[in-house]
Enzyme design. Structure first.
Site, short mmCIF file in Angstrom:
data_model
loop_
_atom_site.label_atom_id
_atom_site.label_comp_id
_atom_site.label_asym_id
_atom_site.label_seq_id
_atom_site.Cartn_x
_atom_site.Cartn_y
_atom_site.Cartn_z
N CYS A 18 0.40 -65.58 -70.64
CA CYS A 18 -0.72 -66.44 -71.07
C CYS A 18 -1.89 -66.34 -70.08
O CYS A 18 -2.54 -65.31 -70.02
CB CYS A 18 -0.21 -67.87 -71.27
N TYR A 19 -2.10 -67.36 -69.25
CA TYR A 19 -3.18 -67.27 -68.25
C TYR A 19 -2.97 -66.03 -67.37
O TYR A 19 -3.92 -65.34 -66.99
CB TYR A 19 -3.20 -68.54 -67.40
N HIS A 51 4.51 -67.43 -74.96
CA HIS A 51 5.41 -67.91 -73.89
C HIS A 51 6.85 -67.50 -74.18
O HIS A 51 7.56 -68.19 -74.91
CB HIS A 51 5.30 -69.44 -73.78
N GLU A 84 9.25 -67.78 -72.30
CA GLU A 84 10.19 -68.66 -71.59
C GLU A 84 10.61 -69.87 -72.39
O GLU A 84 11.59 -70.54 -72.06
CB GLU A 84 9.58 -69.10 -70.23
N LYS A 138 19.44 -78.29 -62.27
CA LYS A 138 20.57 -79.16 -62.55
C LYS A 138 21.78 -78.40 -63.13
O LYS A 138 22.91 -78.63 -62.71
CB LYS A 138 20.16 -80.27 -63.51
#
Ligand code: XMP
Length: 520
Positions: free
Chosen positions: A86-87, A176, A178, A376
């Site tokens: 993206c950016y 994206h 991700e 986590k």
């Protein structure tokens, strides 16, 4: 600064995207160590030997301004493969004389269809059908191909959606990969890591255990460590790790606020004391908490009171022990990432989390935070290798202020008891129906209004119980869980019949955003 220089890694340069964390997770899920760095961090790197690839994250900034966030130019020429997202893609385009414009009317947010234009190492095995569905979130777009680059894939709105300079090993994607909304996004990461960066799949959280234990031994030597143990997965794993390293020199303090789930504190205490033989002290402070919270309705006030009281009690107890040098905390990697800003902006505070920012500063203790590099899920795996019981290892997140922020309005021992009973039924049923581990977080809350009901021949006038169950990846966004109707029927029945004080059960069907996971 990079935390360690001990192994081959991928670094992710953070330009402030909400989902940068997910990039690091995707890389680690593929068995490769990854670290998120700010631009400031990267300027301090002297040795790039262990850095096998660089990922530039997305971010809210725009390269169309005169001043924009960028990495030092020489990084583009170090022959280390780069993937811009993206950016990050727009930065690459800018650097190599492409053009960037804004979409104006046609911004791309949400799902888009991605079509292949050319074969590429980055998209190997991705296009097994005509198009892939990818997640877009951008206003600017690359409008002129940068020098030396080729188009790999396009959407209807943006032709330059994946670009590559195979020679220099520089790649850019506008969407994206991700986020889970992008179909097979992990294939992009897999190709980048193993086909382009040629990094080896060597990293496993379990193999970190012995290193962590040895590090603790080296740092602590014969000194004493104190640790606030809540019975949640993070502090439990910290306690077990440190216990493995220094045994009796670890002192754990459990402060029972009275605001925990039903029976939970006692049972955790017994597990730590009897099963793991930890040196643990249980402080019953529930009266103190209920007194301080009397007549308090404001959520932020509740949080502050609970947080401050916790520090006071902990300090008082800790002073009873002599010669303590270290304080252990279960700080996780997301806490570290979130507490330093990528862009220098102060993100708006939605709620004050009392355990972020640390425990007593006055005590002048050195901090040990063995989990500060981990997510986590990784901590849960580490917990397994330390023999942590499943009931703690797989426990849903629980907020520091406990049930006080799940009882809307004034908190009393009576209301807390009602809520504990309802919550206990809800969670036990989730476990019984094999739903607990499919849900990221679930709980019962108590709404302050009473409504009329009828039971048998009598009128009732009692509280409403709100059930919340969400699926999420990191708590930043969440969707409500879709229960089968039969389960909702059963749970409503069990709570109303089993908990005097509740005559109505509602299920919260809002996602985050616009709602939050907790009620206050
Ligand atoms: P929200 O309500 O902000 O919650 O959507 C996101 C996640 O954070 C947890 N949470 C807290 N955790 N101390 C904590 O340790 C806190 O004060 C606190 N407040 C919210 C919440 O349970 C959810 O998992």
């Amino acid at each position: 600064m990079p935390i360690r220089n001990h192994m081959e890694k991928i670094i992710i340069i953070d330009f402030g995207s909400q989902v940068t964390k997910l990039i690091a997770r995707r890389v680690r899920e593929l068995g490769v160590f990854s670290e998120i760095l700010t631009i400031k961090d990267i300027k301090k790197i002297k040795d790039y030997k262990q850095i096998k690839g660089i990922i530039l994250s997305g971010g809210p900034s725009t390269v169309t301004k005169i001043e924009y966030s960028n990495i030092p130019k020489d990084i583009y020429f170090k022959k280390i493969p780069i993937l811009g997202i993206c950016y990050g893609l727009q930065l690459i385009a800018k650097e190599f004389q492409g053009s960037i414009g804004s979409f104006k009317k046609k911004r791309e947010f949400g799902r888009a269809k991605l079509f292949q234009k050319k074969r590429s190492l980055l998209t190997k095995d991705l296009f097994n059908k005509k198009y892939k569905s990818v997640w877009m979130s951008h206003q600017d777009a690359v409008t002129k191909l940068p020098k030396g680059f080729k188009i790999v894939a396009s959407t209807k709105e943006s032709k330059l959606t994946i670009i590559e300079d195979q020679e220099r090993k520089i790649y850019g994607v506008q969407f994206h990969p991700e986020v889970t909304h992008t179909e097979n996004g992990n294939i992009i990461f897999k190709n980048f890591l193993f086909s382009i960066c040629k990094i080896k799949k060597k990293w496993k959280i379990n193999s970190e255990k012995n290193r962590l234990i040895n590090d603790i031994k080296k740092i602590v030597k014969n000194d004493k460590v104190i640790c606030a143990l809540s019975g949640g997965v993070d502090s439990s794993v910290v306690a077990l790790l440190i216990n493995k390293a220094i045994k009796k020199n670890l002192i754990c303090i459990m402060v029972d606020t009275g605001l925990m789930r039903k029976n939970e504190f006692k049972s955790s205490y017994n597990i730590f004391k009897k099963k793991y033989k930890l040196n643990v002290r249980l402080i019953n402070a529930s009266k103190l908490y209920f007194n301080k919270l009397r007549n308090i309705q404001d959520p932020e006030k509740k949080r502050k009171i609970i947080g401050n009281l916790f520090i006071k009690i902990f300090e008082k107890e800790a002073y009873k022990f002599k010669n303590i040098k270290f304080l252990a905390q279960g700080t996780l990697y997301p806490d570290i990432i979130e507490s330093r800003s990528a862009t220098g902006s102060i993100t708006s505070k939605i709620k004050s989390h009392h355990n972020v920012g640390g425990l007593p500063k006055k005590m002048n203790l050195k901090l040990i935070e063995p989990l500060k590099e981990f997510f986590k899920d990784e901590v849960r795996i580490l917990g397994k290798s330390l023999g942590l019981v499943n009931s703690i290892r797989n426990k849903h997140p629980f907020p520091g202020p406990g049930l006080a922020i799940r009882i809307i309005g004034k908190v009393t021992p009576q209301k807390t008891k009602i809520l504990q009973d309802a919550d206990h039924i809800f969670v036990s049923e989730l476990v019984k129906h094999n739903l607990y581990n499919k849900i990221w977080q679930a709980y019962a809350g108590l709404l302050p209004m009473k409504t009329v009901g009828v039971m048998g021949d009598s009128r009732t006038y009692e509280y409403t119980c709100l059930l919340r169950a969400v699926i999420s990846e990191d708590g930043m966004t969440a969707d409500y869980f879709n229960f089968p109707k039969d389960f909702l029927d059963e749970i409503s029945n069990k709570i109303v019949n089993g908990v005097p004080g509740i005559n109505r059960v509602v299920y919260d069907i809002t996602s985050k955003p616009p709602s939050t996971i907790e009620l206050e």
